[in-house]
Motif scaffolding. Structure first.
Motif, PDB file in Angstrom:
ATOM      1  N   GLN A  61      21.904  40.168  39.405  1.00 50.70           N
ATOM      2  CA  GLN A  61      21.423  39.276  40.456  1.00 50.70           C
ATOM      3  C   GLN A  61      20.447  39.995  41.387  1.00 50.70           C
ATOM      4  O   GLN A  61      19.434  39.425  41.796  1.00 50.70           O
ATOM      5  CB  GLN A  61      22.587  38.715  41.257  1.00 50.70           C
ATOM      6  N   SER A  62      20.749  41.249  41.719  1.00 46.17           N
ATOM      7  CA  SER A  62      19.854  41.984  42.613  1.00 46.17           C
ATOM      8  C   SER A  62      18.523  42.275  41.928  1.00 46.17           C
ATOM      9  O   SER A  62      17.465  42.223  42.570  1.00 46.17           O
ATOM     10  CB  SER A  62      20.507  43.277  43.093  1.00 46.17           C
ATOM     11  N   ILE A  63      18.545  42.561  40.628  1.00 54.92           N
ATOM     12  CA  ILE A  63      17.292  42.782  39.895  1.00 54.92           C
ATOM     13  C   ILE A  63      16.458  41.507  39.906  1.00 54.92           C
ATOM     14  O   ILE A  63      15.252  41.533  40.158  1.00 54.92           O
ATOM     15  CB  ILE A  63      17.586  43.230  38.446  1.00 54.92           C
ATOM     16  N   GLU A  64      17.112  40.385  39.652  1.00 53.61           N
ATOM     17  CA  GLU A  64      16.397  39.109  39.649  1.00 53.61           C
ATOM     18  C   GLU A  64      15.820  38.801  41.037  1.00 53.61           C
ATOM     19  O   GLU A  64      14.670  38.373  41.166  1.00 53.61           O
ATOM     20  CB  GLU A  64      17.352  37.990  39.220  1.00 53.61           C
ATOM     21  N   HIS A  65      16.609  39.069  42.072  1.00 51.25           N
ATOM     22  CA  HIS A  65      16.148  38.838  43.437  1.00 51.25           C
ATOM     23  C   HIS A  65      14.954  39.729  43.760  1.00 51.25           C
ATOM     24  O   HIS A  65      13.962  39.280  44.343  1.00 51.25           O
ATOM     25  CB  HIS A  65      17.298  39.081  44.418  1.00 51.25           C
ATOM     26  N   ASN A  66      15.044  41.007  43.384  1.00 49.13           N
ATOM     27  CA  ASN A  66      13.934  41.934  43.651  1.00 49.13           C
ATOM     28  C   ASN A  66      12.673  41.516  42.904  1.00 49.13           C
ATOM     29  O   ASN A  66      11.570  41.614  43.442  1.00 49.13           O
ATOM     30  CB  ASN A  66      14.325  43.361  43.268  1.00 49.13           C
ATOM     31  N   ALA A  67      12.821  41.047  41.665  1.00 53.65           N
ATOM     32  CA  ALA A  67      11.659  40.597  40.897  1.00 53.65           C
ATOM     33  C   ALA A  67      11.033  39.379  41.562  1.00 53.65           C
ATOM     34  O   ALA A  67       9.796  39.273  41.642  1.00 53.65           O
ATOM     35  CB  ALA A  67      12.070  40.279  39.471  1.00 53.65           C
ATOM     36  N   THR A  68      11.859  38.487  42.055  1.00 57.91           N
ATOM     37  CA  THR A  68      11.348  37.301  42.747  1.00 57.91           C
ATOM     38  C   THR A  68      10.604  37.705  44.007  1.00 57.91           C
ATOM     39  O   THR A  68       9.512  37.183  44.292  1.00 57.91           O
ATOM     40  CB  THR A  68      12.511  36.349  43.097  1.00 57.91           C
ATOM     41  N   GLN A  69      11.178  38.622  44.765  1.00 57.76           N
ATOM     42  CA  GLN A  69      10.523  39.091  45.987  1.00 57.76           C
ATOM     43  C   GLN A  69       9.189  39.768  45.676  1.00 57.76           C
ATOM     44  O   GLN A  69       8.202  39.553  46.373  1.00 57.76           O
ATOM     45  CB  GLN A  69      11.444  40.060  46.751  1.00 57.76           C
ATOM     46  N   GLN A  70       9.173  40.589  44.634  1.00 54.85           N
ATOM     47  CA  GLN A  70       7.942  41.273  44.239  1.00 54.85           C
ATOM     48  C   GLN A  70       6.873  40.264  43.831  1.00 54.85           C
ATOM     49  O   GLN A  70       5.711  40.380  44.227  1.00 54.85           O
ATOM     50  CB  GLN A  70       8.224  42.252  43.087  1.00 54.85           C
ATOM     51  N   ALA A  71       7.257  39.263  43.063  1.00 53.56           N
ATOM     52  CA  ALA A  71       6.301  38.236  42.641  1.00 53.56           C
ATOM     53  C   ALA A  71       5.772  37.478  43.856  1.00 53.56           C
ATOM     54  O   ALA A  71       4.563  37.166  43.936  1.00 53.56           O
ATOM     55  CB  ALA A  71       6.959  37.274  41.661  1.00 53.56           C
ATOM     56  N   ARG A  73       5.490  38.655  46.933  1.00 51.53           N
ATOM     57  CA  ARG A  73       4.561  39.540  47.653  1.00 51.53           C
ATOM     58  C   ARG A  73       3.197  39.603  46.953  1.00 51.53           C
ATOM     59  O   ARG A  73       2.139  39.559  47.597  1.00 51.53           O
ATOM     60  CB  ARG A  73       5.162  40.936  47.778  1.00 51.53           C
ATOM     61  N   GLU A  74       3.217  39.710  45.627  1.00 52.80           N
ATOM     62  CA  GLU A  74       1.957  39.758  44.881  1.00 52.80           C
ATOM     63  C   GLU A  74       1.172  38.451  45.043  1.00 52.80           C
ATOM     64  O   GLU A  74      -0.045  38.467  45.198  1.00 52.80           O
ATOM     65  CB  GLU A  74       2.240  40.027  43.400  1.00 52.80           C
ATOM     66  N   ARG A  75       1.884  37.324  45.004  1.00 54.93           N
ATOM     67  CA  ARG A  75       1.229  36.018  45.169  1.00 54.93           C
ATOM     68  C   ARG A  75       0.599  35.902  46.565  1.00 54.93           C
ATOM     69  O   ARG A  75      -0.541  35.454  46.706  1.00 54.93           O
ATOM     70  CB  ARG A  75       2.261  34.905  44.934  1.00 54.93           C
ATOM     71  N   ARG A  76       1.314  36.356  47.587  1.00 63.85           N
ATOM     72  CA  ARG A  76       0.767  36.335  48.955  1.00 63.85           C
ATOM     73  C   ARG A  76      -0.466  37.224  49.067  1.00 63.85           C
ATOM     74  O   ARG A  76      -1.447  36.863  49.720  1.00 63.85           O
ATOM     75  CB  ARG A  76       1.827  36.793  49.959  1.00 63.85           C
ATOM     76  N   ALA A  77      -0.400  38.407  48.430  1.00 67.99           N
ATOM     77  CA  ALA A  77      -1.542  39.322  48.482  1.00 67.99           C
ATOM     78  C   ALA A  77      -2.758  38.698  47.802  1.00 67.99           C
ATOM     79  O   ALA A  77      -3.890  38.790  48.308  1.00 67.99           O
ATOM     80  CB  ALA A  77      -1.183  40.650  47.820  1.00 67.99           C
ATOM     81  N   ARG A  78      -2.563  38.052  46.654  1.00 63.64           N
ATOM     82  CA  ARG A  78      -3.672  37.390  45.964  1.00 63.64           C
ATOM     83  C   ARG A  78      -4.239  36.254  46.818  1.00 63.64           C
ATOM     84  O   ARG A  78      -5.458  36.092  46.924  1.00 63.64           O
ATOM     85  CB  ARG A  78      -3.197  36.837  44.617  1.00 63.64           C
ATOM     86  N   ASN A  79      -3.347  35.469  47.419  1.00 65.00           N
ATOM     87  CA  ASN A  79      -3.808  34.358  48.265  1.00 65.00           C
ATOM     88  C   ASN A  79      -4.586  34.873  49.478  1.00 65.00           C
ATOM     89  O   ASN A  79      -5.620  34.310  49.840  1.00 65.00           O
ATOM     90  CB  ASN A  79      -2.624  33.506  48.729  1.00 65.00           C
ATOM     91  N   THR A  80      -4.088  35.933  50.083  1.00 67.48           N
ATOM     92  CA  THR A  80      -4.776  36.511  51.245  1.00 67.48           C
ATOM     93  C   THR A  80      -6.143  37.041  50.841  1.00 67.48           C
ATOM     94  O   THR A  80      -7.142  36.824  51.546  1.00 67.48           O
ATOM     95  CB  THR A  80      -3.921  37.637  51.864  1.00 67.48           C
ATOM     96  N   ALA A  81      -6.202  37.736  49.702  1.00 68.19           N
ATOM     97  CA  ALA A  81      -7.483  38.263  49.220  1.00 68.19           C
ATOM     98  C   ALA A  81      -8.448  37.117  48.931  1.00 68.19           C
ATOM     99  O   ALA A  81      -9.645  37.183  49.250  1.00 68.19           O
ATOM    100  CB  ALA A  81      -7.278  39.117  47.975  1.00 68.19           C
ATOM    101  N   TYR A  82      -7.948  36.039  48.342  1.00 68.70           N
ATOM    102  CA  TYR A  82      -8.788  34.884  48.039  1.00 68.70           C
ATOM    103  C   TYR A  82      -9.325  34.248  49.323  1.00 68.70           C
ATOM    104  O   TYR A  82     -10.504  33.931  49.413  1.00 68.70           O
ATOM    105  CB  TYR A  82      -7.975  33.876  47.224  1.00 68.70           C
ATOM    106  N   LYS A  83      -8.440  34.105  50.308  1.00 70.26           N
ATOM    107  CA  LYS A  83      -8.863  33.527  51.590  1.00 70.26           C
ATOM    108  C   LYS A  83      -9.898  34.417  52.269  1.00 70.26           C
ATOM    109  O   LYS A  83     -10.895  33.927  52.823  1.00 70.26           O
ATOM    110  CB  LYS A  83      -7.661  33.323  52.510  1.00 70.26           C
ATOM    111  N   ASN A  84      -9.675  35.717  52.253  1.00 71.89           N
ATOM    112  CA  ASN A  84     -10.629  36.653  52.878  1.00 71.89           C
ATOM    113  C   ASN A  84     -11.978  36.601  52.180  1.00 71.89           C
ATOM    114  O   ASN A  84     -13.039  36.678  52.812  1.00 71.89           O
ATOM    115  CB  ASN A  84     -10.077  38.067  52.878  1.00 71.89           C
ATOM    116  N   ARG A  85     -11.966  36.513  50.829  1.00 69.98           N
ATOM    117  CA  ARG A  85     -13.204  36.417  50.072  1.00 69.98           C
ATOM    118  C   ARG A  85     -13.969  35.152  50.449  1.00 69.98           C
ATOM    119  O   ARG A  85     -15.182  35.156  50.621  1.00 69.98           O
ATOM    120  CB  ARG A  85     -12.883  36.414  48.574  1.00 69.98           C
ATOM    121  N   ASN A  86     -13.225  34.042  50.579  1.00 67.75           N
ATOM    122  CA  ASN A  86     -13.878  32.781  50.956  1.00 67.75           C
ATOM    123  C   ASN A  86     -14.455  32.843  52.372  1.00 67.75           C
ATOM    124  O   ASN A  86     -15.525  32.292  52.631  1.00 67.75           O
ATOM    125  CB  ASN A  86     -12.897  31.611  50.851  1.00 67.75           C
ATOM    126  N   LYS A  87     -13.752  33.527  53.269  1.00 65.93           N
ATOM    127  CA  LYS A  87     -14.266  33.663  54.641  1.00 65.93           C
ATOM    128  C   LYS A  87     -15.552  34.486  54.645  1.00 65.93           C
ATOM    129  O   LYS A  87     -16.508  34.171  55.352  1.00 65.93           O
ATOM    130  CB  LYS A  87     -13.236  34.339  55.553  1.00 65.93           C
TER     131      LYS A  87
END
Length: 91
Positions: A61-71, A73-87
């Protein structure tokens, strides 16, 4: 049927067997006998296996939770980078 008539229907030997264990059974159940030690070892092994299975489930369960959290974080980083690029492109 009166109150005492039902007494004739009771099998006294069977009733005593059910109520009181035999001497052999009592000896087997005494602490420190081989049967008692074997029973204790069996219960100890069962408990240990159960605890190990529980720990393994928690670990998965902890491995699954950590993988979800990592995914996430990566999704937020991609979204932030995309928003910054558009700005930058809009500016």
């Amino acid at each position: 049927m009166t109150d005492r008539d039902w007494m004739k229907l009771i099998d006294r030997k069977a009733a005593l067997r059910e109520q009181f264990p035999t001497l052999a059974q009592v000896r087997k159940e005494r602490p420190g006998t081989p049967a008692d030690r074997a029973r204790n070892d069996y219960y100890h092994a069962e408990n240990h296996a159960s605890q190990q299975a529980h720990q393994h489930r928690l670990w998965e369960q902890s491995i699954e939770h950590n993988a979800t959290q990592q995914a996430r974080r990566e999704r937020r980083a991609r979204n932030t980078a995309y928003k910054n690029r558009n700005k930058e492109n809009a500016a």
